[in-house]
Design an enzyme around this catalytic site. Structure first.
Site, mmCIF file in Angstrom:
data_model
loop_
_atom_site.group_PDB
_atom_site.id
_atom_site.type_symbol
_atom_site.label_atom_id
_atom_site.label_comp_id
_atom_site.label_asym_id
_atom_site.label_seq_id
_atom_site.Cartn_x
_atom_site.Cartn_y
_atom_site.Cartn_z
ATOM 1 N N GLU A 91 0.812 -1.222 0.000
ATOM 2 C CA GLU A 91 0.000 0.000 0.000
ATOM 3 C C GLU A 91 0.850 1.280 0.000
ATOM 4 O O GLU A 91 0.758 2.101 0.921
ATOM 5 C CB GLU A 91 -0.967 -0.005 1.187
ATOM 6 N N GLU A 95 -6.545 -7.861 -0.905
ATOM 7 C CA GLU A 95 -6.946 -7.955 0.505
ATOM 8 C C GLU A 95 -8.440 -7.673 0.619
ATOM 9 O O GLU A 95 -8.973 -6.810 -0.088
ATOM 10 C CB GLU A 95 -6.232 -6.900 1.359
HETATM 11 C C1 GLA Z 1 -4.267 -2.692 4.867
HETATM 12 C C2 GLA Z 1 -2.909 -3.334 4.989
HETATM 13 C C3 GLA Z 1 -2.907 -4.609 5.756
HETATM 14 C C4 GLA Z 1 -3.821 -4.528 6.954
HETATM 15 C C5 GLA Z 1 -5.196 -4.134 6.487
HETATM 16 C C6 GLA Z 1 -6.214 -4.091 7.601
HETATM 17 O O1 GLA Z 1 -4.951 -3.018 3.748
HETATM 18 O O2 GLA Z 1 -2.292 -3.545 3.751
HETATM 19 O O3 GLA Z 1 -1.590 -4.882 6.155
HETATM 20 O O4 GLA Z 1 -3.325 -3.602 7.862
HETATM 21 O O5 GLA Z 1 -5.136 -2.859 5.935
HETATM 22 O O6 GLA Z 1 -7.493 -3.839 7.107
#
Ligand code: GLA
Ligand code: ZN
Length: 684
Positions: free
Chosen positions: A156, A320
């Site tokens: 991210e 995710e």
């Molecule tokens: C983000 C991060 C993950 C985790 C999620 C929790 O997407 O990439 O590592 O912290 O949030 O929702």
């Protein structure tokens, strides 16, 4: 568009997600349970190493890969695949201690302490060197591993750094952009305003709340620089990977604003996407919230997926998602029965070739110990969430045929990151009501409700393949974009544009001498004033005999050849044009001068859709709140009929369809329970 593009070497839907065994190295029984449970959950793919730097290099230059070797073997033993992450999203403490330059400086010029994550300097030569070194070791060790499916670069990417290295890099970036010509920079930034003319490059500083930057050209260039610098950091990370594993696809996980589901605001993904092999993103919609209907949220999820799919015009990956709730919304509600499968299938319906989770197992300590996971602290498969996940896995197993398929869209809506930045920066209009991406969703809504496929594209894309191109509120338009829109219409395209479009150029400088002549040619009109309303103000427009409410914005239009389609009812511009159409060469251009309620968009677009014969190709009769989305190959549509309501819904297929699992012909009339999804194949 009927051709398949398999984005990884897997010819099955990926199911699994972020797996952090590095947190459990002292718990061998847990690691053994992971492998056992992965099979029970019908999972097959795991992203590992995302935050594992301190496990891989506990002290500088001392590496420890044996545990990761073992995890690779464990996953391989169940026939699973690995998405291997580069660990640059978080650093070991020794690194911050020894090389403080890796730490970020915030916009207030405060050096950050070691802590958290996603907080390194993108310009630091040392951090770049360290990440590349680590990535080289990873690729040397695992590059040829048969289970390695793809690379997950960092995590991210986002944020910005204002340290001295970044200031220098920004100045250098500007010198390149303005060909070392300060005069050109001062012109682009409208220097004399408040005496902001710069006499030396060294005077340039990144925007800061301490010295409130009102220089819009500077702000816009800074945002562009941050995108480029982030991409530069990423490019540096992937050097050894491209060198040693040219055939292993590379991605990094993109984001979106959680509640509005609008595009991630701080990086220009239209640029970033050109550097990735595969788009992947992290989706955390707040299902079952208390401010909107499930269907409204589903519409917004559809919108953002259609943007991320369109960035590369190929399937993407859901990197995710949560099997139940998250831990960082103000209220972290669990998914109700049925919602997990439904929300997962919605992603697939819009083009995802995976359902991956954050996280495989709930951590025992620290901030994510209550974040939804496949495996809870009970370490058991006998609970609702785990069972829901297993069911998704089971469903995905019947969808291998869908992998790599895309869809054909005749309608496109245009989103532009730069225009969004510039409009948000603009002081004027309604400070709270600009809502540019949200306005795009309002235009998208009609097509989503009607099951008409839409691509959400950016300005670099080709326009010609679309019958209808919708460009709401494109505040910033370069001459180049204007000319491309002009030739789109000249060659037969249908273009819809709205208020607040074509106001500034790529430097955020207004056009002089009225609206750009090419825009006037296309639309046969000139916007004269943009009237901004207080929340309690309203106007009314009359379109085809019906009255519709106007809020927030109304353009006073001087029609110069355009046909008036709707007129205002009130105020000093009563009886004048609010919506127009205009034939220009082979095509037609529509201008919507005001922000008009949703039912107007419905009636306006349904007229246009019938004029252009853009009927929904998927043909399912249903009530509001049910969405049909499909993917296609040469011979079939793969249709997902999704009930985003809390009621039972009757639907009817207008042609023969087959169940994806049994391959049996289905009764055309079906009843869906609340949150049910039906997946069928319809031969073309
Ligand atoms: C983000 C991060 C993950 C985790 C999620 C929790 O997407 O990439 O590592 O912290 O949030 O929702
Ligand atoms: Zn920096």
């Amino acid at each position: 568009m009927n051709k398949k593009t398999q984005v990884t070497s897997a010819n099955f839907m990926l199911h699994g997600g972020d797996y952090n065994p590095d947190q459990w190295l002292d718990y061998p029984e847990i690691l053994a349970d992971d492998i056992r449970l992965m099979k029970v959950a019908n999972t097959n793919t795991f992203s590992i190493g995302i935050f594992a730097w301190s496990a891989l290099e506990p002290t500088e230059g001392h590496y420890q890969f044996e545990w990761l070797d073992q995890i690779f073997e464990n996953i391989t033993s169940i026939g699973g695949r690995v998405i291997l992450a580069t660990p640059s999203g978080a650093r070991p403490a020794w690194m911050s201690e020894k090389y403080p330059e890796v730490l970020r400086v915030d916009a207030y010029r405060r050096k950050q302490l070691h802590g958290g994550r996603h907080n390194h300097c993108f310009s630091s030569a040392i951090y770049r060197e360290k990440t590349q070194q680590m990535n080289r070791l990873l690729v040397e060790r695992y590059g040829n591993h048969p289970s390695l499916l793809m690379w997950h670069i960092s995590n991210e990417y986002g944020g910005e750094c204002h340290c001295d290295h970044c200031q220098e890099a920004f100045r250098e970036w500007l010198r390149v952009k303005y060909l070392d010509n300060l005069k050109a920079l001062n012109h682009a930034w409208w220097g004399p305003f408040w005496s902001h003319t710069i006499s030396d490059w060294s005077q340039i500083e990144s925007p800061s709340p301490i010295g409130e930057s009102m220089v819009h050209g500077l702000n816009l260039d800074w945002r562009r620089f941050v995108t480029d610098q982030t991409i530069g950091f990423y490019e540096n990370e992937i050097v050894p990977l491209r060198e040693l594993t040219p055939d292993i696809p590379i991605t990094t996980n993109f984001m979106a604003d959680t509640f509005d589901l609008i595009p991630f605001q701080s990086l220009d993904y239209s640029k970033f996407s050109k550097h990735l092999d595969v788009i992947s993103w992290d989706a955390y919609p707040a299902w079952h919230n208390d401010w909107e209907s499930t269907a409204n949220l589903a519409m917004k999820v559809g919108f953002i997926n259609d943007l991320y799919r369109s960035l590369k015009q190929q399937p993407f990956l859901l990197m995710e998602s949560t099997p139940s709730g998250v831990n960082w919304h103000p209220v972290n509600k669990a998914k109700r029965p049925g919602m997990h499968l439904l929300s997962a299938m919605q992603m697939v319906a819009h083009g995802s070739d995976s359902i991956l989770y954050f996280q495989w197992r709930k951590s025992r300590g620290s901030s994510e110990k209550f974040h939804g996971a496949v495996v809870d602290h009970d370490n058991n498969s006998n609970n609702r969430v785990f069972q829901d996940v297993a069911r998704v896995g089971d469903t995905l197993e019947n969808l291998s045929e869908v992998v790599g398929t895309n869809r054909q869209a005749d309608v496109a809506i245009l989103y532009d990151w730069e225009s969004n930045w510039a409009l948000n920066d603009a002081q004027g209009f309604g400070m709270e009501t600009k809502q540019y991406p949200q306005t795009l969703q309002e235009h998208y809504r009609y097509f989503w409700e009607q099951d008409i496929p839409v691509d959400v594209i950016t300005k670099e894309e080709k326009f010609d393949s679309y019958r209808l191109l919708i460009v709401p509120m494109l505040y910033l338009m370069s001459e180049e974009t204007i000319e491309r829109l002009k030739s789109y219409v000249a060659n037969g395209g249908h273009l819809v544009m709205s208020y607040l479009s074509g106001i500034v150029n790529e430097h955020d400088l207004t056009y002089l001498g009225g609206w750009h002549q090419s825009l006037q040619d296309i639309f046969g009109l000139e916007p004269k004033e943009t009237d901004t309303y207080y929340p309690t103000d309203e106007n009314v427009v009359i379109f085809q005999g019906h009255a519709y409410t106007v809020k927030d914005y109304a353009t006073v239009i001087s029609a110069k050849g355009a046909k008036v389609e709707a007129i205002y009812q009130k105020d000093f511009y009563a009886e004048t044009a609010a919506v127009t159409s205009h034939s220009y060469q082979e095509g037609k251009a529509y201008y919507i001068g005001a922000r008009i309620e949703a039912s107007f968009q419905r009636d306006f677009y349904s007229q246009l859709v019938s004029d252009l014969q853009l009927e929904p190709v998927w043909k399912v009769k249903h009530e509001e709140g049910v969405s049909v989305q499909a993917r296609e190959d040469l011979t079939n549509y793969y249709m997902f009929v999704m009930n985003f309501t809390e009621q039972k819904q009757s639907i009817e297929f207008e042609s023969t369809v087959y169940d994806m699992k049994s391959n049996e012909e289905l009764n055309r009339q079906q009843e869906l329970t609340p949150y049910e999804v039906l997946i069928v194949r319809r031969p073309k």
